[in-house]
Scaffold this motif. Structure first.
Motif, short mmCIF file in Angstrom:
data_model
loop_
_atom_site.label_atom_id
_atom_site.label_comp_id
_atom_site.label_asym_id
_atom_site.label_seq_id
_atom_site.Cartn_x
_atom_site.Cartn_y
_atom_site.Cartn_z
N LEU A 27 5.35 0.63 11.71
CA LEU A 27 4.83 -0.70 11.20
C LEU A 27 3.99 -0.50 9.66
CD1 LEU A 27 4.34 -3.76 11.53
CD2 LEU A 27 2.29 -3.18 13.10
N ARG A 28 3.22 0.72 9.89
CA ARG A 28 2.55 0.82 8.68
C ARG A 28 3.37 1.06 7.49
NH1 ARG A 28 -0.02 5.20 10.27
NH2 ARG A 28 -2.04 4.18 10.96
N ARG A 29 4.38 2.04 7.55
CA ARG A 29 5.40 2.22 6.61
C ARG A 29 5.98 0.97 6.25
NH1 ARG A 29 8.19 5.70 8.86
NH2 ARG A 29 6.78 7.49 8.38
N ARG A 30 6.36 0.30 6.98
CA ARG A 30 7.18 -1.05 6.73
C ARG A 30 6.23 -2.11 5.97
NH1 ARG A 30 11.57 -3.21 10.91
NH2 ARG A 30 12.91 -1.18 11.23
N LEU A 31 4.87 -2.17 6.28
CA LEU A 31 4.10 -2.90 5.66
C LEU A 31 3.88 -2.42 3.99
CD1 LEU A 31 1.43 -3.76 8.68
CD2 LEU A 31 2.84 -5.17 7.28
N LEU A 32 3.63 -1.28 4.10
CA LEU A 32 3.37 -0.63 2.73
C LEU A 32 4.59 -0.81 1.85
CD1 LEU A 32 1.50 0.95 1.04
CD2 LEU A 32 2.39 3.06 2.13
N MET A 36 4.63 -3.19 -1.51
CA MET A 36 5.00 -2.57 -2.55
C MET A 36 6.38 -2.92 -3.13
SD MET A 36 2.36 -0.78 -3.45
CE MET A 36 3.34 0.03 -4.91
N GLY A 37 7.13 -3.13 -2.40
CA GLY A 37 8.40 -3.81 -2.70
C GLY A 37 8.20 -5.19 -3.33
N THR A 38 7.53 -5.93 -3.03
CA THR A 38 7.21 -7.26 -3.36
C THR A 38 6.30 -7.20 -4.70
OG1 THR A 38 7.02 -8.14 -1.15
CG2 THR A 38 6.01 -9.44 -2.81
N SER A 39 5.48 -6.36 -4.67
CA SER A 39 4.78 -6.22 -5.64
C SER A 39 5.22 -5.61 -7.01
CB SER A 39 3.50 -5.17 -5.66
OG SER A 39 2.55 -5.71 -4.59
N LEU A 189 -2.15 2.85 -3.69
CA LEU A 189 -3.16 3.55 -2.89
C LEU A 189 -4.10 2.48 -2.30
CD1 LEU A 189 -4.04 6.24 -5.58
CD2 LEU A 189 -2.75 6.49 -3.36
N LEU A 190 -4.23 1.42 -2.90
CA LEU A 190 -5.17 0.48 -2.22
C LEU A 190 -4.65 -0.27 -0.87
CD1 LEU A 190 -8.08 -0.73 -2.48
CD2 LEU A 190 -7.04 -2.65 -3.95
N SER A 191 -3.36 -0.60 -1.11
CA SER A 191 -2.76 -1.03 -0.12
C SER A 191 -2.18 -0.12 1.12
CB SER A 191 -1.16 -1.46 -0.47
OG SER A 191 -0.93 -2.45 -1.32
N LEU A 194 -5.86 0.05 2.55
CA LEU A 194 -6.28 -1.18 3.63
C LEU A 194 -5.38 -1.51 4.81
CD1 LEU A 194 -6.85 -3.77 0.58
CD2 LEU A 194 -8.66 -2.52 2.00
N ILE A 195 -4.16 -1.16 4.61
CA ILE A 195 -3.25 -1.18 5.81
C ILE A 195 -3.78 -0.25 6.79
CG2 ILE A 195 -0.86 -0.96 6.49
CD1 ILE A 195 0.04 -1.90 3.96
N ARG A 196 -4.07 0.98 6.49
CA ARG A 196 -4.36 2.00 7.32
C ARG A 196 -5.67 1.64 8.42
NH1 ARG A 196 -3.54 7.42 8.50
NH2 ARG A 196 -5.31 8.38 9.24
N ARG A 197 -6.68 1.00 7.27
CA ARG A 197 -7.84 0.62 7.87
C ARG A 197 -7.70 -0.79 8.89
NH1 ARG A 197 -13.13 1.54 6.68
NH2 ARG A 197 -14.57 -0.18 7.16
N LEU A 198 -6.81 -1.85 8.34
CA LEU A 198 -6.67 -2.79 9.34
C LEU A 198 -5.64 -2.70 10.33
CD1 LEU A 198 -5.59 -5.50 6.20
CD2 LEU A 198 -7.82 -5.17 7.57
#
Length: 462
Positions: A27-32, A36-39, A189-191, A194-198
């Motif tokens: 899930l973390r990799r897919r969110l990242l 990133m893909g959208t960005s 890096l920020l994503s 934040l994803i890891r923290r969330l």
């Protein structure tokens, strides 16, 4: 009478000891990747929009410059000047010009009367008669040209190469690209952070679930779980509550049944003894009946012992147990006539629950004596482990157990066939449960001098 079915126990087909798969998607990799893909997609779209807007805006500015340049050329250009035209002082100083303007004064018949340095000798528009802004191809190159009519049919034509305009646009895009790439790297890096923290509550909840023992069915209490995780926790806690209720019912049934069986079994054994005394004759059937009653009584006692051990959820109260004193209290030598009992207690004391440790040793010694042979040996050993724990072992030199069946010795009601000995198959199950309560490891290996069976308990450091 058939035992009641228990629908709450279901097994799915497959290997019984199959380990859960560690693969699967992250899930973390897919969110990242999604962020990133959208960005990156939005960044490329915005870059294309910025470049398009910049191209449109700069083209208008350059076209205005061409228009103003044509007006000046028409005003200062004289038909009688040399064909070399007016030289740009910046070019004479050797300055690098990113974008130059090239001009011509063109006669009505298409002849070039005056042209700037490096300007094509061929007129951009030989037959121009009116004011216009066009893109033409001259001498194999595209030019953006502004035409301004003058007196006598002479036209001032000022142009810029499209290649120079594109070079300027590419340079601007490169200047925008590097800061944007740096911002994308910072966004990645920020994503990730934040994803890891969330997603940390998921990991914390998984650690809480993983820390629970197989016998701990209390609800999982995650500190301040997110709203999306709460339904999963509620469903899990409801499942644990149902399992706890079912297991408690099974334990109560086992304990109550075993407790209720003790009295009629004792009364039945007493009546068998009275019958033997009244007959005053040895009877093989009565002796067999008494042996069967003894085995049933032993089974009931074992079931009661397991029922008392199963609900252990509170931590054990441990104390330093003197092994010699404990073995003296068990009176193992007197209970095993014809068997030589040996002690090799290199570690005289062991921190454990005294009652449980005595029960485990009693079952191990009883098994070793039962499956030994006349004149055999049973040795109780204790030693220090290299990592700091304590090893307690009971070994015999009897018939032993085949290596392929040793893995099942801790199962309930499992007995090795062909031994000719009575038993209920619960002694080693009790030992396994006591070992689990102490955090000890139970192993089975060869006994004395490569014969018999050795039961090894490795206790962790205090």
């Amino acid at each position: 009478m058939n035992p009641p079915r228990r629908p709450w126990i279901r097994r799915r087909p497959g290997p019984p000891d199959a380990a859960p798969a560690r693969g699967g998607w992250s899930l973390r990799r897919r969110l990242l990747l999604a962020v990133m893909g959208t960005s990156v997609g939005l960044w490329l779209t915005s870059l294309a929009i910025v470049v398009g807007v910049a191209w449109f805006a700069t083209s208008e500015v350059f076209d205005d410059a061409l228009e103003e340049g044509s007006r000046l050329v028409l005003r200062i250009g004289l038909p009688g000047e040399a064909a070399g035209g007016i030289r740009d002082p910046r070019a004479e100083r050797g300055d690098t010009l990113k974008l130059r303007m090239y001009y011509q004064l063109v006669a009505p018949d298409g002849r070039v009367l005056l042209r700037g340095e490096d300007t094509p000798k061929t007129a951009f528009l030989p037959d121009a008669r009116r004011k216009t802004m066009v893109t033409v191809r001259v001498e194999g190159e595209f030019w953006r040209v502004h035409v301004r009519p003058g007196p006598g049919g002479v036209t001032a034509q000022v142009a810029q190469p499209m290649e120079e305009r594109l070079d300027l646009l590419e340079e601007m895009a490169e200047n925008l690209a590097w800061p944007a790439l740096g911002l994308l790297a910072m966004l990645g890096l920020l994503s990730w952070f934040l994803i890891r923290r969330l997603l940390r509550p998921l990991e914390d909840t998984a650690m809480l679930i993983n820390a629970k023992s197989p016998h701990d069915l209390t609800p999982v209490r995650a500190p301040n779980p997110p709203r999306e995780l709460q339904p999963i926790l509620d469903a899990l806690n409801a499942l644990l509550a149902r399992l706890s209720t079912a297991l408690d019912s099974e334990r109560r049934f086992t304990a109550d049944a075993a407790h209720e069986l003790r009295t009629p079994l004792a009364a039945l054994r007493m009546r068998v003894q009275l019958i033997e005394r009244e007959l005053r004759l040895p009877d093989a059937h009565l002796r067999q009946l008494r042996a069967d009653l003894d085995r049933c009584t032993a089974l009931v006692e074992s079931l009661l012992a397991l029922a008392r051990l199963e609900p252990q959820a509170e931590p054990l109260v441990r104390e330093a147990v003197d092994l010699d004193t404990l073995l003296d209290g068990l009176n193992v030598e007197a209970s095993a006539p014809g068997i030589r009992m040996e002690r090799a207690l290199a570690v005289p004391r062991l921190r454990a629950a005294p009652t449980l440790l005595a029960s485990a040793l009693r079952n191990l010694i009883d098994n070793a004596v039962r499956y030994g042979h006349e004149g055999g040996r049973v040795r109780i050993e204790s030693s220090r482990l290299p990592q700091g724990g304590t090893r307690l072992a009971v070994r015999d030199d009897g018939a032993g157990v085949p290596p392929d069946q040793r893995a099942r010795l801790g199962e309930r009601f499992f007995r090795v066939l062909g031994t000719g000995q009575t038993g209920n198959g619960l002694g080693l199950s009790i030992v396994a449960r006591i070992a689990a309560l102490h955090g000890a490891t139970l192993r089975f290996e060869d006994g004395l001098e490569g014969r018999g069976l050795g039961v090894v308990l490795d206790f962790p450091p205090d």
